[in-house]
Design a protein around this motif. Sequence first.
Motif, PDB file in Angstrom:
ATOM      1  N   TRP A  49     -10.846  29.800 -29.048  1.00 26.81           N
ATOM      2  CA  TRP A  49      -9.744  29.827 -28.083  1.00 26.81           C
ATOM      3  C   TRP A  49     -10.058  30.774 -26.929  1.00 26.81           C
ATOM      4  CZ3 TRP A  49      -8.026  25.665 -29.617  1.00 26.81           C
ATOM      5  CH2 TRP A  49      -7.797  25.377 -30.966  1.00 26.81           C
ATOM      6  N   GLN A  50     -10.678  31.906 -27.221  1.00 29.76           N
ATOM      7  CA  GLN A  50     -11.061  32.827 -26.155  1.00 29.76           C
ATOM      8  C   GLN A  50     -12.080  32.170 -25.227  1.00 29.76           C
ATOM      9  OE1 GLN A  50     -12.322  36.026 -28.679  1.00 29.76           O
ATOM     10  NE2 GLN A  50     -10.385  37.130 -28.491  1.00 29.76           N
ATOM     11  N   ARG A  51     -13.019  31.414 -25.814  1.00 32.77           N
ATOM     12  CA  ARG A  51     -13.992  30.719 -24.985  1.00 32.77           C
ATOM     13  C   ARG A  51     -13.292  29.714 -24.072  1.00 32.77           C
ATOM     14  NH1 ARG A  51     -17.118  26.004 -25.184  1.00 32.77           N
ATOM     15  NH2 ARG A  51     -19.211  26.224 -24.312  1.00 32.77           N
ATOM     16  N   SER A  52     -12.304  29.007 -24.603  1.00 33.03           N
ATOM     17  CA  SER A  52     -11.542  28.063 -23.794  1.00 33.03           C
ATOM     18  C   SER A  52     -10.847  28.772 -22.642  1.00 33.03           C
ATOM     19  CB  SER A  52     -10.507  27.340 -24.661  1.00 33.03           C
ATOM     20  OG  SER A  52      -9.718  26.472 -23.879  1.00 33.03           O
ATOM     21  N   ALA A  53     -10.216  29.930 -22.933  1.00 37.41           N
ATOM     22  CA  ALA A  53      -9.520  30.680 -21.889  1.00 37.41           C
ATOM     23  C   ALA A  53     -10.491  31.138 -20.809  1.00 37.41           C
ATOM     24  CB  ALA A  53      -8.792  31.876 -22.496  1.00 37.41           C
ATOM     25  N   VAL A  54     -11.661  31.622 -21.225  1.00 37.21           N
ATOM     26  CA  VAL A  54     -12.665  32.095 -20.262  1.00 37.21           C
ATOM     27  C   VAL A  54     -13.123  30.943 -19.373  1.00 37.21           C
ATOM     28  CG1 VAL A  54     -15.017  32.971 -20.031  1.00 37.21           C
ATOM     29  CG2 VAL A  54     -13.443  34.054 -21.634  1.00 37.21           C
ATOM     30  N   LEU A  55     -13.435  29.793 -19.977  1.00 33.17           N
ATOM     31  CA  LEU A  55     -13.955  28.661 -19.205  1.00 33.17           C
ATOM     32  C   LEU A  55     -12.925  28.137 -18.209  1.00 33.17           C
ATOM     33  CD1 LEU A  55     -15.828  26.725 -22.041  1.00 33.17           C
ATOM     34  CD2 LEU A  55     -16.880  27.868 -20.085  1.00 33.17           C
ATOM     35  N   VAL A  56     -11.679  27.993 -18.652  1.00 26.46           N
ATOM     36  CA  VAL A  56     -10.673  27.421 -17.760  1.00 26.46           C
ATOM     37  C   VAL A  56     -10.295  28.407 -16.661  1.00 26.46           C
ATOM     38  CG1 VAL A  56      -8.411  26.342 -17.622  1.00 26.46           C
ATOM     39  CG2 VAL A  56      -9.821  25.959 -19.617  1.00 26.46           C
ATOM     40  N   ASN A  57     -10.261  29.703 -16.980  1.00 22.16           N
ATOM     41  CA  ASN A  57     -10.015  30.692 -15.929  1.00 22.16           C
ATOM     42  C   ASN A  57     -11.144  30.691 -14.905  1.00 22.16           C
ATOM     43  OD1 ASN A  57      -7.554  32.617 -16.061  1.00 22.16           O
ATOM     44  ND2 ASN A  57      -8.101  32.289 -18.204  1.00 22.16           N
ATOM     45  N   ARG A  58     -12.361  30.488 -15.367  1.00 17.50           N
ATOM     46  CA  ARG A  58     -13.474  30.386 -14.414  1.00 17.50           C
ATOM     47  C   ARG A  58     -13.382  29.103 -13.595  1.00 17.50           C
ATOM     48  NH1 ARG A  58     -18.251  32.971 -18.289  1.00 17.50           N
ATOM     49  NH2 ARG A  58     -17.508  35.118 -18.044  1.00 17.50           N
ATOM     50  N   ALA A  59     -12.858  28.041 -14.185  1.00 18.12           N
ATOM     51  CA  ALA A  59     -12.614  26.823 -13.415  1.00 18.12           C
ATOM     52  C   ALA A  59     -11.620  27.097 -12.291  1.00 18.12           C
ATOM     53  CB  ALA A  59     -12.084  25.722 -14.332  1.00 18.12           C
ATOM     54  N   LYS A  60     -10.607  27.885 -12.590  1.00 19.50           N
ATOM     55  CA  LYS A  60      -9.604  28.258 -11.582  1.00 19.50           C
ATOM     56  C   LYS A  60     -10.241  29.070 -10.456  1.00 19.50           C
ATOM     57  CE  LYS A  60      -5.177  30.728 -11.308  1.00 19.50           C
ATOM     58  NZ  LYS A  60      -4.164  31.444 -12.119  1.00 19.50           N
ATOM     59  N   LEU A  61     -11.118  30.004 -10.814  1.00 19.35           N
ATOM     60  CA  LEU A  61     -11.816  30.797  -9.796  1.00 19.35           C
ATOM     61  C   LEU A  61     -12.712  29.903  -8.944  1.00 19.35           C
ATOM     62  CD1 LEU A  61     -12.833  33.914 -11.947  1.00 19.35           C
ATOM     63  CD2 LEU A  61     -10.991  33.780 -10.262  1.00 19.35           C
ATOM     64  N   ALA A  62     -13.450  28.995  -9.595  1.00 18.46           N
ATOM     65  CA  ALA A  62     -14.324  28.082  -8.853  1.00 18.46           C
ATOM     66  C   ALA A  62     -13.511  27.208  -7.903  1.00 18.46           C
ATOM     67  CB  ALA A  62     -15.116  27.210  -9.832  1.00 18.46           C
ATOM     68  N   ALA A 100      -2.805  24.498 -15.949  1.00 16.35           N
ATOM     69  CA  ALA A 100      -1.651  24.080 -15.151  1.00 16.35           C
ATOM     70  C   ALA A 100      -1.910  24.296 -13.666  1.00 16.35           C
ATOM     71  CB  ALA A 100      -0.402  24.850 -15.593  1.00 16.35           C
ATOM     72  N   TYR A 101      -2.576  25.396 -13.331  1.00 17.32           N
ATOM     73  CA  TYR A 101      -2.926  25.661 -11.928  1.00 17.32           C
ATOM     74  C   TYR A 101      -3.797  24.531 -11.381  1.00 17.32           C
ATOM     75  CZ  TYR A 101      -5.033  27.979  -7.868  1.00 17.32           C
ATOM     76  OH  TYR A 101      -5.480  28.271  -6.609  1.00 17.32           O
ATOM     77  N   LEU A 102      -4.765  24.093 -12.170  1.00 17.91           N
ATOM     78  CA  LEU A 102      -5.657  23.016 -11.730  1.00 17.91           C
ATOM     79  C   LEU A 102      -4.915  21.685 -11.646  1.00 17.91           C
ATOM     80  CD1 LEU A 102      -8.748  24.004 -13.860  1.00 17.91           C
ATOM     81  CD2 LEU A 102      -8.464  24.334 -11.408  1.00 17.91           C
ATOM     82  N   LEU A 103      -4.040  21.413 -12.601  1.00 15.85           N
ATOM     83  CA  LEU A 103      -3.252  20.181 -12.553  1.00 15.85           C
ATOM     84  C   LEU A 103      -2.369  20.157 -11.314  1.00 15.85           C
ATOM     85  CD1 LEU A 103      -2.271  19.958 -16.323  1.00 15.85           C
ATOM     86  CD2 LEU A 103      -3.740  18.353 -15.089  1.00 15.85           C
TER      87      LEU A 103
END
Length: 505
Positions: A49-62, A100-103
């Motif tokens: 779950w932490q890996r998921s949070a890290v990846l999606v937060n990085r998607a938001k930054l990208a 949700a930010y990306l959606l």
Amino acid sequence: MEQRDPLVAGQVPQLDLEVKALLNAGRLPEANTLFDQVVSRVPPGADRWQRSAVLVNRAKLAWRLGRIPLALELAAEGWTDLDGEHADNPAAAQAMHALAYLLEGIGNRRAAVDMLRLSVQVARKAAERSEAGVEVLGHCLQGLGGTLNFRAISSPPDRAPAIFAEAREYLKEGLELAKDEQMRRALLAAYSRSLAGVGELEQAEENAAETLRQGRDAGDKWATAVAGWVLAVVRREQGELIEARTLASRAVAAAESINDPSLLLRFSLDLADICAEMGDHVGEATALRCSVAAGKTATETLQEGLAQALEQRRVAVQAQRMAVAAQEAAARDPLTGLANRLGLERAAAGLLESTAARGRVPWLVLVDVDRFKGVNDDAGHAAGDATLREIAQLLRRECRSADLVARWAGDEFVVLLGDPGGNSAEVGPTVAERIRAAVDGHDWTVVLGTTRRPTVSIGVAAGPAKLDQLFAAADMALYRAKRHGRNRVEVEPYVDVPAETVSGA
């Protein structure tokens, strides 16, 4: 020595937060440089779950850095990791918030709000058992409240106050929880807009002015942009249009500097309205050109299939992982991880023979998901796949490690109890009822939302027979369970065959 990248509150690496701070300060080149250093690093010790949070937060930054293909890749991989049980996991809530930010960014506004509400629900449960959960809850409340503010602004005038009021309560709760200064500024800024939306202009002005002061002291242009916008709204309501225009112009400039298209579009439209009220047609035209440019950028970049692209990339990641698993184990179902039909047929003969050698009677439990087509039709095939994975997990949980659990085909599963032990005359129906109750009582909200939850019908058979004979008998019992109303267990009479036909499958 390699620099470590610790997880803040167990969810987001410190360097990732520094990238966000640089973005909010309008220091885009520095943010890009630091992001390149951290994007491929997963913190040591991070769980799923932490890996998921890290990846999606990085998607938001990208996404904010304008690196859309990379954002989609990261989001797809992180979303894939998010599948499964996470009813009280703070990292899962954090990942949902970022998704949700990306959606929202790709125009899927309803899904964004639904995802934010779900993130708050998961974070509330996490907050009951950990300090990390409390911090994440504040973050999720800010996301939901801020998004509802924007919904209220675009809603009909008679509906807007109620939406603003709902947002205000979420943001007020978040302010009571948040300890991080940057998060408090974000909450306070959004809270002041909610207050203005319900007509509490004096309190809105006070909070926005405080946010503006704190944002300037911290070099947080995101906070100063939103605070300036709220003050412009207040001044417009008070009839002080010249000052409102000045404040709105500064908010637009700040939104441009931090590369936030959603803020830029909203602020420039409000600036155009203020200029129109003043009769400033030049200013109105300039603001409208800015809003059109922001909208055009968003349309060109985000519309035209990006929503589908995100889902397709997520499915592609799943398919790639399934293909690797299939190469490693041809007898395993790639969707659920259970044995597939080939795996069941290969293992059944030995299990039945060993059971007979110990003087035991084997049981076969045949499980079928009721009205599964309706789940696919109502919630989509991705949710249908997630439902099958959840049922597979429930089957594993309710069976022993020695039992053979398999996905037979589609939405049918088989459990072969080779050595039931104890009272072997009751163990098959007992296990079957346990499986039925587990599926019926499972919390399906995370997987299916408000869609009708699934149930299973089960047929059970026992006897010293081959696999195909047991299967045929259990199938007859399953047919009765379906005919008699579904969500029930039926048992076929004892399958007895001549001794010479018992061995083999």
